[in-house]
Design a protein around this motif. Structure first.
Motif, PDB file in Angstrom:
ATOM      1  N   ARG A 203      -8.824  -4.851  -2.679  1.00 30.27           N
ATOM      2  CA  ARG A 203      -9.242  -5.984  -1.830  1.00 30.27           C
ATOM      3  C   ARG A 203      -8.162  -7.066  -1.815  1.00 30.27           C
ATOM      4  N   ARG A 204      -7.488  -7.274  -2.944  1.00 26.03           N
ATOM      5  CA  ARG A 204      -6.382  -8.244  -2.962  1.00 26.03           C
ATOM      6  C   ARG A 204      -5.290  -7.799  -1.987  1.00 26.03           C
ATOM      7  N   ARG A 205      -4.993  -6.492  -1.988  1.00 28.07           N
ATOM      8  CA  ARG A 205      -3.967  -5.988  -1.073  1.00 28.07           C
ATOM      9  C   ARG A 205      -4.405  -6.236   0.372  1.00 28.07           C
ATOM     10  N   ASP A 206      -5.658  -5.887   0.692  1.00 29.39           N
ATOM     11  CA  ASP A 206      -6.164  -6.076   2.060  1.00 29.39           C
ATOM     12  C   ASP A 206      -6.100  -7.547   2.477  1.00 29.39           C
ATOM     13  N   ALA A 207      -6.288  -8.448   1.497  1.00 30.37           N
ATOM     14  CA  ALA A 207      -6.292  -9.887   1.811  1.00 30.37           C
ATOM     15  C   ALA A 207      -4.874 -10.464   1.846  1.00 30.37           C
ATOM     16  N   GLY A 208      -3.866  -9.621   1.631  1.00 30.19           N
ATOM     17  CA  GLY A 208      -2.480 -10.091   1.660  1.00 30.19           C
ATOM     18  C   GLY A 208      -2.074 -10.858   0.413  1.00 30.19           C
ATOM     19  N   LEU A 209      -2.835 -10.715  -0.680  1.00 35.79           N
ATOM     20  CA  LEU A 209      -2.489 -11.397  -1.938  1.00 35.79           C
ATOM     21  C   LEU A 209      -1.595 -10.501  -2.790  1.00 35.79           C
ATOM     22  N   ALA A 210      -0.883 -11.107  -3.752  1.00 31.37           N
ATOM     23  CA  ALA A 210      -0.084 -10.318  -4.691  1.00 31.37           C
ATOM     24  C   ALA A 210      -1.022  -9.388  -5.465  1.00 31.37           C
ATOM     25  N   PHE A 211      -0.623  -8.120  -5.625  1.00 35.07           N
ATOM     26  CA  PHE A 211      -1.536  -7.199  -6.322  1.00 35.07           C
ATOM     27  C   PHE A 211      -0.807  -6.252  -7.262  1.00 35.07           C
ATOM     28  N   THR A 212       0.477  -6.530  -7.543  1.00 35.74           N
ATOM     29  CA  THR A 212       1.256  -5.639  -8.416  1.00 35.74           C
ATOM     30  C   THR A 212       0.593  -5.494  -9.779  1.00 35.74           C
ATOM     31  N   LYS A 213       0.229  -6.631 -10.395  1.00 36.56           N
ATOM     32  CA  LYS A 213      -0.374  -6.584 -11.737  1.00 36.56           C
ATOM     33  C   LYS A 213      -1.723  -5.872 -11.686  1.00 36.56           C
ATOM     34  N   GLN A 214      -2.525  -6.195 -10.700  1.00 37.17           N
ATOM     35  CA  GLN A 214      -3.872  -5.605 -10.611  1.00 37.17           C
ATOM     36  C   GLN A 214      -3.789  -4.101 -10.328  1.00 37.17           C
ATOM     37  N   ALA A 215      -2.789  -3.687  -9.510  1.00 35.79           N
ATOM     38  CA  ALA A 215      -2.645  -2.252  -9.234  1.00 35.79           C
ATOM     39  C   ALA A 215      -2.238  -1.515 -10.504  1.00 35.79           C
TER      40      ALA A 215
END
Ligand SMILES: Cc1cc2nc3c(=O)[nH]c(=O)nc-3n(C[C@H](O)[C@H](O)[C@H](O)COP(=O)(O)OP(=O)(O)OC[C@H]3O[C@@H](n4cnc5c(N)ncnc54)[C@H](O)[C@@H]3O)c2cc1C
Length: 282
Positions: A203-215
């Motif tokens: 969802r962070r990726r879809d929202a255009g937010l940084a998501f490297t750590k979460q991925a």
């Protein structure tokens, strides 16, 4: 990162299922330390000449084109570029497929480049941008691996629950024994936690937010969970779990590779740690 012409040439066929791509980052001597790659691409006029070997390439020998990370400049990440190389390019050849523990329907092979000549318009982005292109592909790929891991763990859990309901020992279903039902409860909790974690990252990726750590967290948690859950599923099935008559043993073998691909789980911890502390991780 591709040009409009590259997108028009490749994306419709890929999305339509007519064109198969492959991602060539790893080499025999550089896996986790991917920035140490050696496959070279030397430009002369409108052509790059590529020499080197890529290792572990999913779809190797079957892909229509290879997204290949090559060295066009100085040692380290800044000297890496990305090229789209057609499978039919003279000088490109695939080794026989690796004989793997699992993932047997997905071919994996080395790809050799021996003086392969690639038109310069196959460069993706700019020269020297290749490593950041490669890492950005891995961020999204990790979400896919996390999702695979959750699906695999769910299948193992479903099978274990069904078996535990039907298998009788000591005059009753083994599911009635607390020792076993606690195992199933732990397995189910891992599956639900993993699903929530990777969906939150997606969802962070879809929202255009940084998501490297979460991925990286999702890949780490979900694949470790899949390894535990599939191993426990074999345990729930007892001796039958150890045979090929049930899919539990295959689930366990398939789970192992998910802890290795798209960056090993040790590397995920490095990515997460670097995001927490600001270290370079190298
Ligand atoms: C089935 C399969 C498909 C694959 N598909 C592709 C593909 O399509 N394209 C592609 O480019 N690659 C692909 N790979 C390669 C995969 O990405 C690498 O195997 C992976 O990155 C690890 O590299 P390595 O095998 O060289 O292990 P190494 O990097 O040699 O690691 C060996 C061990 O050392 C640990 N380690 C290394 N460095 C550190 C460190 N700094 N700190 C702590 N531990 C460390 C690792 O975690 C691992 O446990 C695939 C691999 C497999 C098995």
């Amino acid at each position: 990162f591709g040009s409009e012409e590259q997108k028009q040439r490749l994306l419709p066929g890929m999305l339509g299922g007519e064109l198969l791509g492959a991602y060539c980052l790893s080499e025999p001597q550089s896996g986790s330390d991917a920035a140490a790659l050696r496959t070279s691409a030397v430009r002369s006029g409108d052509t790059y000449t590529v020499n080197g070997t890529k290792a572990w390439i999913t779809h190797g020998g079957h892909a229509d084109f290879y997204s290949t990370l090559v060295r066009t400049g100085q040692p380290g990440p800044a000297g890496i570029s990305a090229l789209l190389i057609d499978a039919g390019t003279p000088g490109l050849s695939a080794a026989p497929p690796e004989r793997k523990m699992g993932m047997k329907s997905s071919p994996t092979a080395q790809i050799h480049f021996d003086g392969a000549r690639v038109p310069a318009d196959r460069l993706v982005g700019e020269e020297g941008q290749g490593f950041s292109i490669a890492l950005s592909a891995l961020d999204s790929g990790r979400l896919g691996i996390a999702a695979c891991a959750v699906g695999l763990a769910q299948a193992a859990l479903d099978q274990a629950v069904e078996y535990a309901r039907n298998r009788r020992q000591f005059g009753r279903p083994i599911a009635d024994f607390q020792g076993l039902s606690f195992m199933l409860a732990d397995m189910a909790t891992q599956v639900e936690a993993g699903r929530a974690l990777y969906l939150a990252a997606a969802r962070r990726r879809d929202a255009g937010l940084a998501f490297t750590k979460q991925a990286a967290m999702a890949k780490l948690f979900c694949t470790d969970a899949a390894m535990r859950v599939t191993t426990d599923a074999v345990q729930v099935l007892g001796g039958y779990g150890y045979t090929q008559d049930f899919p539990a043993e295959r689930y366990m073998r398939e789970a192992k590779v998910l802890q290795i691909v798209e960056g090993t789980n040790q590397i995920q911890r490095m990515v997460i740690g670097r995001r927490l502390t600001g270290g370079t991780g190298r």
